[in-house]
Write a protein that holds these residues in place. Sequence first.
Motif, PDB file in Angstrom:
ATOM      1  N   ILE A 465       0.849  -1.189   0.000  1.00  0.00           N
ATOM      2  CA  ILE A 465       0.000   0.000   0.000  1.00  0.00           C
ATOM      3  C   ILE A 465       0.883   1.237   0.000  1.00  0.00           C
ATOM      4  O   ILE A 465       1.727   1.410   0.886  1.00  0.00           O
ATOM      5  CB  ILE A 465      -0.948   0.019   1.224  1.00  0.00           C
ATOM      6  CG1 ILE A 465      -1.756  -1.272   1.284  1.00  0.00           C
ATOM      7  CG2 ILE A 465      -1.879   1.232   1.168  1.00  0.00           C
ATOM      8  CD1 ILE A 465      -2.609  -1.428   2.533  1.00  0.00           C
ATOM      9  N   LYS A 466       0.691   2.092  -0.988  1.00  0.00           N
ATOM     10  CA  LYS A 466       1.527   3.277  -1.153  1.00  0.00           C
ATOM     11  C   LYS A 466       0.672   4.531  -1.229  1.00  0.00           C
ATOM     12  O   LYS A 466      -0.510   4.487  -1.562  1.00  0.00           O
ATOM     13  CB  LYS A 466       2.351   3.167  -2.448  1.00  0.00           C
ATOM     14  CG  LYS A 466       3.232   1.941  -2.556  1.00  0.00           C
ATOM     15  CD  LYS A 466       3.897   1.880  -3.924  1.00  0.00           C
ATOM     16  CE  LYS A 466       4.775   0.642  -4.067  1.00  0.00           C
ATOM     17  NZ  LYS A 466       5.406   0.563  -5.415  1.00  0.00           N
ATOM     18  N   CYS A 467       1.328   5.667  -0.950  1.00  0.00           N
ATOM     19  CA  CYS A 467       0.689   6.968  -1.105  1.00  0.00           C
ATOM     20  C   CYS A 467       1.644   7.876  -1.875  1.00  0.00           C
ATOM     21  O   CYS A 467       2.866   7.795  -1.703  1.00  0.00           O
ATOM     22  CB  CYS A 467       0.368   7.579   0.255  1.00  0.00           C
ATOM     23  SG  CYS A 467      -0.336   9.231   0.199  1.00  0.00           S
ATOM     24  N   GLY A 468       1.095   8.725  -2.733  1.00  0.00           N
ATOM     25  CA  GLY A 468       1.933   9.640  -3.501  1.00  0.00           C
ATOM     26  C   GLY A 468       1.114  10.767  -4.079  1.00  0.00           C
ATOM     27  O   GLY A 468      -0.062  10.943  -3.731  1.00  0.00           O
ATOM     28  N   THR A 469       1.718  11.539  -4.964  1.00  0.00           N
ATOM     29  CA  THR A 469       1.005  12.653  -5.604  1.00  0.00           C
ATOM     30  C   THR A 469       1.178  12.604  -7.109  1.00  0.00           C
ATOM     31  O   THR A 469       2.198  12.118  -7.626  1.00  0.00           O
ATOM     32  CB  THR A 469       1.509  14.021  -5.106  1.00  0.00           C
ATOM     33  OG1 THR A 469       2.893  14.176  -5.442  1.00  0.00           O
ATOM     34  CG2 THR A 469       1.322  14.166  -3.608  1.00  0.00           C
ATOM     35  N   ILE A 470       0.165  13.114  -7.794  1.00  0.00           N
ATOM     36  CA  ILE A 470       0.253  13.407  -9.224  1.00  0.00           C
ATOM     37  C   ILE A 470      -0.345  14.794  -9.424  1.00  0.00           C
ATOM     38  O   ILE A 470      -0.979  15.344  -8.518  1.00  0.00           O
ATOM     39  CB  ILE A 470      -0.495  12.371 -10.095  1.00  0.00           C
ATOM     40  CG1 ILE A 470      -2.001  12.414  -9.786  1.00  0.00           C
ATOM     41  CG2 ILE A 470       0.063  10.973  -9.903  1.00  0.00           C
ATOM     42  CD1 ILE A 470      -2.834  11.620 -10.773  1.00  0.00           C
ATOM     43  N   LYS A 471      -0.180  15.362 -10.587  1.00  0.00           N
ATOM     44  CA  LYS A 471      -0.747  16.662 -10.881  1.00  0.00           C
ATOM     45  C   LYS A 471      -2.187  16.524 -11.360  1.00  0.00           C
ATOM     46  O   LYS A 471      -2.549  15.582 -12.072  1.00  0.00           O
ATOM     47  CB  LYS A 471       0.070  17.379 -11.957  1.00  0.00           C
ATOM     48  CG  LYS A 471       1.461  17.794 -11.512  1.00  0.00           C
ATOM     49  CD  LYS A 471       1.412  18.810 -10.371  1.00  0.00           C
ATOM     50  CE  LYS A 471       2.821  19.260  -9.963  1.00  0.00           C
ATOM     51  NZ  LYS A 471       2.800  20.181  -8.804  1.00  0.00           N
ATOM     52  N   ALA A 472      -2.998  17.504 -10.967  1.00  0.00           N
ATOM     53  CA  ALA A 472      -4.374  17.567 -11.442  1.00  0.00           C
ATOM     54  C   ALA A 472      -4.387  17.952 -12.919  1.00  0.00           C
ATOM     55  O   ALA A 472      -3.347  18.249 -13.515  1.00  0.00           O
ATOM     56  CB  ALA A 472      -5.158  18.589 -10.621  1.00  0.00           C
ATOM     57  N   THR A 534      -7.057   4.977  -5.656  1.00  0.00           N
ATOM     58  CA  THR A 534      -7.959   6.031  -5.192  1.00  0.00           C
ATOM     59  C   THR A 534      -7.222   7.354  -5.197  1.00  0.00           C
ATOM     60  O   THR A 534      -6.070   7.428  -4.739  1.00  0.00           O
ATOM     61  CB  THR A 534      -8.462   5.726  -3.767  1.00  0.00           C
ATOM     62  OG1 THR A 534      -9.287   4.565  -3.803  1.00  0.00           O
ATOM     63  CG2 THR A 534      -9.272   6.883  -3.209  1.00  0.00           C
ATOM     64  N   ILE A 535      -7.885   8.389  -5.694  1.00  0.00           N
ATOM     65  CA  ILE A 535      -7.281   9.718  -5.716  1.00  0.00           C
ATOM     66  C   ILE A 535      -8.306  10.736  -5.236  1.00  0.00           C
ATOM     67  O   ILE A 535      -9.488  10.645  -5.568  1.00  0.00           O
ATOM     68  CB  ILE A 535      -6.768  10.065  -7.141  1.00  0.00           C
ATOM     69  CG1 ILE A 535      -5.937  11.347  -7.119  1.00  0.00           C
ATOM     70  CG2 ILE A 535      -7.903  10.178  -8.131  1.00  0.00           C
ATOM     71  CD1 ILE A 535      -5.152  11.569  -8.398  1.00  0.00           C
ATOM     72  N   ASP A 536      -7.852  11.682  -4.416  1.00  0.00           N
ATOM     73  CA  ASP A 536      -8.709  12.783  -3.976  1.00  0.00           C
ATOM     74  C   ASP A 536      -8.515  13.947  -4.938  1.00  0.00           C
ATOM     75  O   ASP A 536      -7.574  14.743  -4.818  1.00  0.00           O
ATOM     76  CB  ASP A 536      -8.337  13.216  -2.552  1.00  0.00           C
ATOM     77  CG  ASP A 536      -8.893  12.274  -1.497  1.00  0.00           C
ATOM     78  OD1 ASP A 536     -10.004  11.759  -1.694  1.00  0.00           O
ATOM     79  OD2 ASP A 536      -8.217  12.062  -0.476  1.00  0.00           O
ATOM     80  N   GLY A 537      -9.405  14.032  -5.923  1.00  0.00           N
ATOM     81  CA  GLY A 537      -9.318  15.089  -6.917  1.00  0.00           C
ATOM     82  C   GLY A 537      -9.898  16.388  -6.407  1.00  0.00           C
ATOM     83  O   GLY A 537     -10.427  16.485  -5.295  1.00  0.00           O
ATOM     84  N   ARG A 538      -9.815  17.399  -7.231  1.00  0.00           N
ATOM     85  CA  ARG A 538     -10.415  18.687  -6.877  1.00  0.00           C
ATOM     86  C   ARG A 538     -11.924  18.509  -6.702  1.00  0.00           C
ATOM     87  O   ARG A 538     -12.568  17.777  -7.449  1.00  0.00           O
ATOM     88  CB  ARG A 538     -10.107  19.719  -7.953  1.00  0.00           C
ATOM     89  CG  ARG A 538      -8.649  20.190  -7.969  1.00  0.00           C
ATOM     90  CD  ARG A 538      -8.359  21.045  -9.180  1.00  0.00           C
ATOM     91  NE  ARG A 538      -8.492  20.286 -10.420  1.00  0.00           N
ATOM     92  CZ  ARG A 538      -8.571  20.848 -11.627  1.00  0.00           C
ATOM     93  NH1 ARG A 538      -8.559  22.165 -11.760  1.00  0.00           N
ATOM     94  NH2 ARG A 538      -8.671  20.084 -12.706  1.00  0.00           N
TER      95      ARG A 538
END
Length: 717
Positions: A465-472, A534-538
């Motif tokens: 299980i990982k967490c990271g960021t990408i650009k919107a 899963t991503i928390d988008g705008r």
Amino acid sequence: MKLRFLFILAITQFMAVSAQLKEFSLDNLMPGGKTYARFVPKNIKQLQFLGENYIYQKGDSIMIVKPGNHKEKVLVTVKDINRFIAEKGLKPVGSMPRISVWEDGKENGISFLHDKHFIHLSADGSSIEQLYPLEKGDTDFDFDPHKRQYALTNENGLYIISPNGERITVGKDSNGYISMGANNVHRNEFGIKKGTFWSPKGNALAFYRMNETMVGDYPLVDISAREAKLKNIKYPMAGMRSHEVTVGVFRLSDRNTVYLHTGTPKDRYFTNITWSPDEKEIYIQELNRRQDTCLVEVYDAASGKHLRTLFTETNEKYVEPENPLIFIPGKPELFIYTSRKDGYRHLYLYDTSGKMIRQITRGEWEVLSAEIDPTGKYLYITSTEASPLEVNLYRVTLSNGKRERLTPANGVHTPLMSKSGRYMIDRYSNHNTPRMIDFSDLKTGKTKNLLCAPDPYDGYAMPDIKCGTIKAADGETDLYYRLTQPAKIETGKKYPVIVYVYGGPHVQQVRDGWKWDARGWDIYMANRGYIIFTIDGRGSANRGSAFENVTHRQLGKIELQDQMEGIKWLKSLPYVDENRIGVHGWSFGGFMTTNMMLNNPETFKTGVAGGPVIDWKYYEIMYGERYMGSPKENAQGYKNSNLNRIAGNLQGHLLLIHGDQDPVVVWQHSLSFLKSCIQSGTYPDYFVYPGHFHNVLGPDRVHLYEKITRYFDDYLK
């Protein structure tokens, strides 16, 4: 030869250990499952402050602990309780009841609900102090510790039970659609959780009176009877007529009620009722139906007359008041107001003439909660200052706004403060910590660990299980994602992906909680060879107003763009099978699932949409009009977000699931979509859970996720 032998031995041992790991079942991982409780991180039962001491449950006893030396003793046992209540002619308890603590600034005590009575014990647990008789149907209990009295509702009536057991009728209307003390006013938007508000000294009770007569009946059908029965609810849809609310004030001295002169228009929202410390005035944050203007109004509590408007907050999109005013102890002319007026949820100091003294907190982060200590010197706030993924506690000096972080460990903290503010019980988890509970003396700086929960998944096969960021999609905004994938990714193998989506307001799915807040089903499916993303988008919570309200009047558009950025990133991973991508979500997530399947049919092969919004004009007024406006003034926005319009785009396999008693996203949504698909010549699948509401809870939840799992196995794996 020796090295070869050691290598073979090591591999053999690794395989033996791996073979010993157990596999999860849905009963292990889903709430309602037969063995689910075993896999929840260990906790301390009934842990709470009683004055400056703290109490907790150990076996059949409630223990009390003094902070100085942490010596504990028995406060009360099940045996004690049964002895006390037997003397009153009440049935025995089978186990320790749920204990509540009350305090009025000078005294404190404990209470519990049992056998149609509220039972109050002395602070030392040695006897029953008071007994409050209840009637069948009593609910919405609100205790006033100063006069030792309860407010409660029964059907549409509001009552008070005095310390001597007298039942006082505050109000009950012959019209069953008029409710006194209703706890579901404005459909629980704007932070509304209850319908009664005791004055600071318990001399009066403010309450909501909700009139739903003018709202049309919405039919639900109860099939549990021999002949199915019609069960009407009141459901005000966007653009239609709403219920009307007034605020009453009942005084104990003369047992009379006055109503605040709130005037017209009657479809305003009356939120965050707050008493002045001297009980003479009532403050209300009043919102217009368009929800772009909030007025802080003051009323005379004795006559109901409007006294003054303190100030007005406006926003071109929406204002969403969710927090009552906080008056400063010892300075009744000052209060704290919570607002996003600078783009983030922060605290502001005002005086009772409406003049802003100063902004207390500021920064590109959100205040999530606030309370003030009895001296009025410090505020205790939880916020996202350290990271959008974390919740930490800070002590804020009111005079200068200086902040001190009190929770040093990273993660999601849910702290408890003693009344004086000297002691803190810090309950938290993070991605590596199932649950930790520490007791801190904030004066001396000493900390004692009360619990370090073991890993409840120990001995079971776990995914990575990982967490990271990408650009919107705007190319600038960082979005946080969680990736749950098989523990061992085989070189050259391609894996199917399921996007678990919500995407809407008031929800944040990715945080630095236990296993990055991964759900049990995510873990289960990853162990079966799926990648869960899963991503928390705008549009989602706790990132400021611009991040959230960018979706205003165009729900589903920006959210879809950000979800597709997630898909683009997933496709860049060498082990992702871009021809086997699915999506699943519930409620707003059900809307997004259907939205993604229809707008990107070439991308998504399989989807499961639970309780989905299909057409926003079928959704309720308060939430719907905040984010979409009314169907009349935003006709194009409603048209664009209406998924019935593009039902013909469906290419993959889509399963829709709905509870037939859903009072939140009414059944009409998914049924209308079925009709549109029939007319368009497309073929979704459908499943109904009889008797269930907006979600499927209890033991049936295991059935739900077995159904969903089989659907993905059939069409995606």
